[in-house]
Motif scaffolding. Structure first.
Motif, PDB file in Angstrom:
ATOM      1  N   ALA A 296       5.645  26.719  57.857  1.00 49.58           N
ATOM      2  CA  ALA A 296       5.128  25.733  58.804  1.00 49.58           C
ATOM      3  C   ALA A 296       5.416  26.119  60.247  1.00 49.58           C
ATOM      4  O   ALA A 296       4.724  25.667  61.171  1.00 49.58           O
ATOM      5  CB  ALA A 296       5.721  24.351  58.491  1.00 49.58           C
ATOM      6  N   ALA A 297       6.420  26.952  60.463  1.00 45.98           N
ATOM      7  CA  ALA A 297       6.777  27.380  61.814  1.00 45.98           C
ATOM      8  C   ALA A 297       6.149  28.723  62.176  1.00 45.98           C
ATOM      9  O   ALA A 297       6.429  29.267  63.241  1.00 45.98           O
ATOM     10  CB  ALA A 297       8.290  27.462  61.948  1.00 45.98           C
ATOM     11  N   LYS A 298       5.309  29.251  61.293  1.00 43.43           N
ATOM     12  CA  LYS A 298       4.748  30.588  61.481  1.00 43.43           C
ATOM     13  C   LYS A 298       3.238  30.538  61.673  1.00 43.43           C
ATOM     14  O   LYS A 298       2.566  29.576  61.282  1.00 43.43           O
ATOM     15  CB  LYS A 298       5.034  31.453  60.244  1.00 43.43           C
ATOM     16  CG  LYS A 298       6.501  31.564  59.849  1.00 43.43           C
ATOM     17  CD  LYS A 298       7.230  32.554  60.731  1.00 43.43           C
ATOM     18  CE  LYS A 298       8.631  32.827  60.211  1.00 43.43           C
ATOM     19  NZ  LYS A 298       9.554  31.694  60.402  1.00 43.43           N
ATOM     20  N   THR A 299       2.716  31.626  62.228  1.00 42.09           N
ATOM     21  CA  THR A 299       1.282  31.882  62.149  1.00 42.09           C
ATOM     22  C   THR A 299       1.030  32.694  60.885  1.00 42.09           C
ATOM     23  O   THR A 299       1.708  33.697  60.649  1.00 42.09           O
ATOM     24  CB  THR A 299       0.789  32.666  63.373  1.00 42.09           C
ATOM     25  OG1 THR A 299       0.919  31.851  64.529  1.00 42.09           O
ATOM     26  CG2 THR A 299      -0.668  33.078  63.212  1.00 42.09           C
ATOM     27  N   LEU A 300       0.089  32.235  60.087  1.00 41.38           N
ATOM     28  CA  LEU A 300      -0.290  32.957  58.873  1.00 41.38           C
ATOM     29  C   LEU A 300      -1.583  33.703  59.159  1.00 41.38           C
ATOM     30  O   LEU A 300      -2.608  33.087  59.491  1.00 41.38           O
ATOM     31  CB  LEU A 300      -0.474  31.980  57.719  1.00 41.38           C
ATOM     32  CG  LEU A 300      -0.551  32.572  56.312  1.00 41.38           C
ATOM     33  CD1 LEU A 300       0.688  33.402  55.995  1.00 41.38           C
ATOM     34  CD2 LEU A 300      -0.720  31.471  55.282  1.00 41.38           C
ATOM     35  N   VAL A 301      -1.529  35.017  59.075  1.00 45.68           N
ATOM     36  CA  VAL A 301      -2.684  35.865  59.383  1.00 45.68           C
ATOM     37  C   VAL A 301      -3.354  36.218  58.063  1.00 45.68           C
ATOM     38  O   VAL A 301      -2.814  36.995  57.267  1.00 45.68           O
ATOM     39  CB  VAL A 301      -2.254  37.119  60.159  1.00 45.68           C
ATOM     40  CG1 VAL A 301      -3.476  37.942  60.564  1.00 45.68           C
ATOM     41  CG2 VAL A 301      -1.446  36.726  61.396  1.00 45.68           C
ATOM     42  N   ALA A 302      -4.495  35.624  57.815  1.00 41.26           N
ATOM     43  CA  ALA A 302      -5.174  35.723  56.524  1.00 41.26           C
ATOM     44  C   ALA A 302      -6.033  36.978  56.471  1.00 41.26           C
ATOM     45  O   ALA A 302      -7.071  37.065  57.138  1.00 41.26           O
ATOM     46  CB  ALA A 302      -6.033  34.480  56.292  1.00 41.26           C
TER      47      ALA A 302
END
Length: 777
Positions: A296-302
Motif C-alpha cells: 500500500a505504500a509502494k508504486t506497483l509497476v505492472a
C-alpha cells in the motif's frame, strides 16, 4: 530522503542498445580491429543514446519524468555492474589503473580474453537467448566504486534535456549470478560478500542523487528464479538485508526494483516490507499477486506488455490486469514485462513481411507505443483508448482465422503418434553397429558444424538474395567453398568432417526459410551476446517440411571424402527457443510439429548415405522454466521432441547433439534421456567443471567436452588443450570421449581457426600416444 517524484505512469525496463542497423556492433568490432579509436567508439555510443532518447519521446515516453531507462551497454549489463563495483578477477589485475578503474579496452578484454588468460565464463540470462558474463567473486575480491559511467551517462542525458532512470543489476542478483573465484575456498558462496558490496551500491546511489537522478532501477531477476545455486532462504535473507540498507540511505534517488521473467512469489512479501519505492512485476510470465503487507505504500509497476516476444497481444486484457491491481498498491503504473533488448527495433522496417502477419506483430517501438496507450488509459479512463484496444482485438481475431495457422494434415499426423515413435532401441546394439560402420579411433576429433563465414560468402549470399546471382552460380560458389573446407579438414587431420555450412545464414533461420509456418525478417536483429546479433524467425503457423533441406549439400560433401561427414540439423527445442514462437498453443504442440519435419529430413539423409547426423540442441537448458514445479513438464516435452526427431534412425546411424552455455548438472538426466549417441558440450570457460556432473550422473554415451573456446579470438596452445583433455579423462572413460571445439566456428577468422584446430589435433595425438590408442589406417 524527501518524498520521491511520482514514478512515471508508463515506462519500459530497457530498450535495444545495438541500434536499428546494428550501429553499435559495427562500431565495437571496428574498435576491436584497431580501425577506430576508443574516443570514436564513445562518440558512436553518445549518438546512439541520444537517438534512443529522441525516439522514445516520439513514441510516447516523456523527457523529464524518468520514464526513459538508461539501459545502454557496450557489451553486457552484468559486465557493466562488475566494472562499476570493481570486481575484476585477480588474473586481470594488470588491467586496473591506480584509481581502480578499467578502460574500454580492458572492459572488452574481460569478455574476450587475452594471451593465456581466459575470458569470463558466459551463460544464458535466465530463460532468454541473451548471454551474460559471469563474475568471479571470492574472499579476495575488493569492492569499490570503480566506474562512474552510469553517472556520466545520466549527466549526458540531463545536459540534453532528459531526466532518465539509471539502470544497473541489483546487488542480490549480481552475487547470485556470480561464481566462486579460483582463489575461493571450497563451499564459498559469493552471496557471503553482500555486506561488503552494499556500501559500493550506496556510494553509487549517492553519486546519482547528487547528479540529479530522481529514480534508479535496480534489476533483480534472480529473485524470480528457483534454479540458482544459493538456498532460497539465503537469497530472501540477502534481499531483506540489501534493501533495508539501501532504502535507509539519506541521500539516494527513489529505488525501483524490477523483477522480470517470472513471479516474485515468496520474495514479494519480503521486498514489500523494505523501504524501496516501487516494485516491478512481470505479469506476462508471472502471476497477479494477492494483497501483500507493505504494498500500500509502494508504486506497483505492472509489466503487462510482453518484452520477451513479438506478438501484438491482448491489449484490452493487459489494461484489465493493470486496473485489477489498483487496490493492492498505493499507485499502479504500467511497463513492459522485461527489457525490450529481447525484441527487434521496429516492425515498420520490415518491407518483405506479409502485410497480414505484420499487423499481428509488435517489436520494441510498437511495444513502447502500447505502454504509452495503457498509461493514457490509466490517466484518462478506458474510453480514451477504446479505439486502440479494439484495433488490437481485431488483429488477434484476424490472426486466429488466417490460412496456415492451423493445418489439418499436420495435426492429424501428430495425433497418430505412439510411444514407439519416441524410442530408438538398445544403445549397446547401436554402439556396436556404429563401430563397425564408422571405424573411428579412440578420442575422435571433429568440429561442431560451421566454419568461418568470410566476406565473400556473405556477399555471395546477399547477391543471390537480390537475384544478382543465379541459383546455379550460387550453388557452384558454395560447392567450391565446401570443397575447400573439406580439403582443409583433411589436411588438419580431423576424423569426422563437416561441410562448413557456407550456405546457411543462421542455424535457425536457414531451416525457417524452408519450413512452412515460418517467416523471416530483414532487420529483426536482437543481441545474443556482446556484438553477436541474430535475427530470430517468426513461427506463426503449423509447421511442415515441403521438401528436403540439407540432403543435397551433405551428399555433395560426402562425395569429396572417404571420412564420415556429419549431416547438420538444428533441433526442435532450439528452433523454438531462437525463434519468436506462436503464443496461441502450447510449446509442446509446436515442438512436435518441428520434430516431425526433422524426422523426415533424417530419413532422407540416411537414404542418401549419411552415417552421422548431428541435431543441435544448445537451447535445451535455456528454456528450462525458472520455477521448479514446471521442470518435469518441460523436460518431458523437450526431450520427447528430440527423441521424436531422431528415433527413426537406424542403429548404424550415429546421432550427435550439441549443447552450450548451460549448467549441465541441472539437466544431466534430460541429456541422458535424449539418447543421442554422442553429445558435445561447452566446457572451456568453466575449465571442465562439467565433467564432474557427467561423472556423478553416470553418463555412459559418447561425450565431447569442448577444448577450444570459439567465443574468444585467442588461440589455445597444445599444452592448454592437452591439460583440458587430461582433466576430462580423469572423470570420463576414454572410450566415451570425443574431441571438439565448444561451438561452431562461424564467427571466427580462418587464421585463428586453422591454428587452433591444428593444436587440437596435435594435443589429441599426444594423448592418444600416451594412452596407447591405435588409430585406424
Amino acid at each position: 530522503m524527501t518524498s520521491p517524484t511520482p514514478f512515471p505512469t508508463g515506462t519500459i525496463l530497457g530498450y535495444p542498445r545495438i541500434g536499428p542497423r546494428r550501429q553499435l556492433k559495427k562500431a565495437v568490432e571496428s574498435f576491436w580491429a584497431g580501425t577506430t579509436t576508443a574516443a570514436e567508439l564513445e562518440d558512436t555510443a553518445v549518438a546512439l543514446r541520444q537517438a534512443t532518447r529522441e525516439r522514445l519521446v516520439e513514441l510516447g515516453l516523456h523527457a523529464g519524468d524518468s520514464s526513459i531507462p538508461g539501459s545502454f551497454s557496450f557489451y553486457d549489463q552484468v559486465l557493466d555492474a562488475l566494472c562499476t563495483v570493481g570486481a575484476v578477477p585477480t588474473r586481470y589485475a594488470s588491467l586496473v589503473d591506480s584509481e581502480g578503474s578499467i578502460d574500454l579496452a580492458g572492459y572488452f578484454t574481460l569478455a574476450r580474453g587475452e594471451g593465456d588468460n581466459l575470458p569470463l565464463e558466459m551463460t544464458k540470462w535466465f530463460d532468454s537467448n541473451y548471454h551474460y558474463l559471469v563474475p568471479e567473486i571470492g574472499p579476495e575480491t575488493v569492492f569499490s566504486l570503480s566506474s562512474d559511467r552510469i553517472v556520466r551517462e545520466f549527466a549526458e542525458a540531463k545536459a540534453a534535456g532528459y531526466i532518465t532512470r539509471p539502470v544497473i543489476v541489483g546487488p542480490v542478483t549480481f552475487l547470485l549470478l556470480s561464481k566462486a573465484s579460483d582463489e575461493a575456498p571450497t563451499g564459498f558462496s559469493p552471496l557471503e560478500r553482500l555486506d561488503d558490496l552494499l556500501p559500493v551500491y550506496a556510494a553509487l546511489l549517492g553519486r546519482l542523487a547528487d547528479a540529479g537522478a530522481e529514480w534508479v532501477q535496480l534489476d533483480e531477476p534472480a529473485l524470480v528464479s528457483e534454479s540458482l545455486d544459493a538456498p532460497r532462504e539465503d537469497a530472501l535473507a540477502a534481499l531483506e538485508r540489501a534493501y533495508a540498507s539501501l532504502g535507509a540511505l539519506d541521500t539516494r534517488p527513489a529505488i525501483f526494483v524490477a523483477a522480470p521473467y517470472g513471479s516474485l512469489d515468496d520474495a514479494l512479501p519480503v521486498l514489500a516490507l523494505t523501504r524501496v519505492d516501487a516494485i516491478g512485476l512481470d505479469l506476462v510470465r508471472g502471476d497477479v499477486p494477492h494483497a501483500t503487507p507493505g504494498l500500500a505504500a509502494k508504486t506497483l509497476v505492472a509489466g503487462v506488455i510482453d518484452g520477451h516476444n513479438i506478438w501484438r497481444g491482448d491489449l484490452a486484457g493487459a489494461f484489465d490486469v493493470a486496473q485489477r491491481l489498483s487496490g493492492l498498491a498505493g499507485r499502479v503504473t504500467v511497463s513492459t514485462s522485461t527489457s525490450l533488448l529481447h525484441v527487434p527495433h521496429n516492425v515498420d522496417d520490415e518491407t518483405r513481411l506479409d502485410e497480414h502477419l505484420a499487423g499481428w506483430l509488435a517489436f520494441a517501438d510498437q511495444k513502447v507505443g502500447q505502454v504509452a496507450t495503457l498509461a493514457r488509459g490509466l490517466t484518462e479512463g478506458r474510453a480514451a483508448i477504446a479505439a486502440e484496444l479494439a484495433a488490437a482485438a481485431d488483429a488477434r481475431d484476424a490472426r486466429r482465422a488466417a490460412p496456415g495457422v492451423r493445418d489439418g494434415s499436420v495435426r492429424a499426423r501428430a495425433a497418430t503418434l505412439t510411444e514407439a515413435d519416441y524410442s530408438r532401441g538398445d544403445y549397446q546394439a547401436r554402439l556396436h553397429a556404429q563401430a563397425c560402420a564408422l571405424d573411428l579411433p579412440l578420442l575422435p576429433t571433429t568440429t561442431i558444424g560451421s566454419f568461418p563465414q568470410t566476406g565473400d560468402i556473405r556477399r555471395a549470399r546477399a547477391r543471390h538474395l537480390t537475384g544478382a546471382l543465379t541459383d546455379e552460380d550460387y550453388r557452384r560458389l558454395m560447392e567450391a567453398e565446401i570443397a575447400r573446407v573439406v580439403a582443409l579438414q583433411e589436411e588438419i587431420g580431423l576424423d569426422v568432417l563437416v561441410h562448413g555450412e557456407p550456405e546457411r545464414n543462421d542455424m535457425v533461420q536457414y531451416f525457417a526459410e524452408q519450413l512452412d509456418g515460418f517467416a523471416v525478417t530483414e532487420n529483426g536483429w536482437v543481441q545474443s551476446y556482446g556484438s553477436r546479433c541474430t535475427r530470430p524467425s517468426i513461427l506463426w503457423g503449423d509447421v511442415s517440411r515441403p521438401r528436403p533441406i540439407t540432403v543435397a549439400w551433405s551428399t555433395y560433401t560426402q562425395g569429396l571424402t572417404r571420412k564420415p561427414v556429419k549431416g547438420m540439423l538444428t533441433g526442435p527445442v532450439t528452433i523454438l527457443a531462437w525463434s519468436f514462437v506462436r503464443d496461441d498453443q502450447p510449446l509442446a504442440d509446436t515442438a512436435t510439429q518441428v520434430a516431425l519435419a526433422l524426422r523426415d529430413e533424417i530419413t532422407d539423409l540416411e537414404a542418401a548415405g549419411i552415417r552421422i547426423v548431428q541435431v543441435d540442441e544448445p537451447a535445451l537448458r535455456e528454456l528450462l522454466p525458472l520455477k521448479t514445479k514446471d521442470h518435469a513438464d518441460y523436460l518431458d516435452w523437450s526431450v520427447g521432441s528430440f527423441r521424436l526427431a531422431t528415433a527413426g534412425a537406424n542403429d548404424a546411424t550415429q546421432i550427435h547433439t550439441h549443447l552450450c552455455y548451460s549448467e549441465f548438472g541441472v539437466v544431466i538426466d534430460a541429456i541422458r534421456n535424449l539418447d543421442a549417441d554422442v553429445t558435445s558440450i561447452e566446457a572451456v570457460r568453466s575449465r571442465m567443471e562439467v565433467v564432474a556432473d557427467i561423472e556423478a550422473g553416470g553418463f555412459d554415451h559418447g561425450i565431447g567436452p569442448g577444448v577450444y573456446d570459439i567465443h574468444s579470438p585467442r588461440v589455445p596452445s597444445i599444452g592448454e588443450i592437452t591439460d583440458l583433455l587430461d582433466r576430462a579423462l580423469e572423470s570420463i572413460p576414454e572410450r566415451q570421449v570425443w574431441v571438439n571445439p565448444d561451438c561452431g566456428l562461424k564467427t571466427r577468422g580462418y587464421t585463428e581457426t586453422v591454428e587452433s584446430l591444428h593444436n587440437m589435433v596435435a594435443a589429441t595425438s599426444a594423448v592418444r600416444e600416451r594412452i596407447g590408442a591405435v588409430v585406424p589406417a
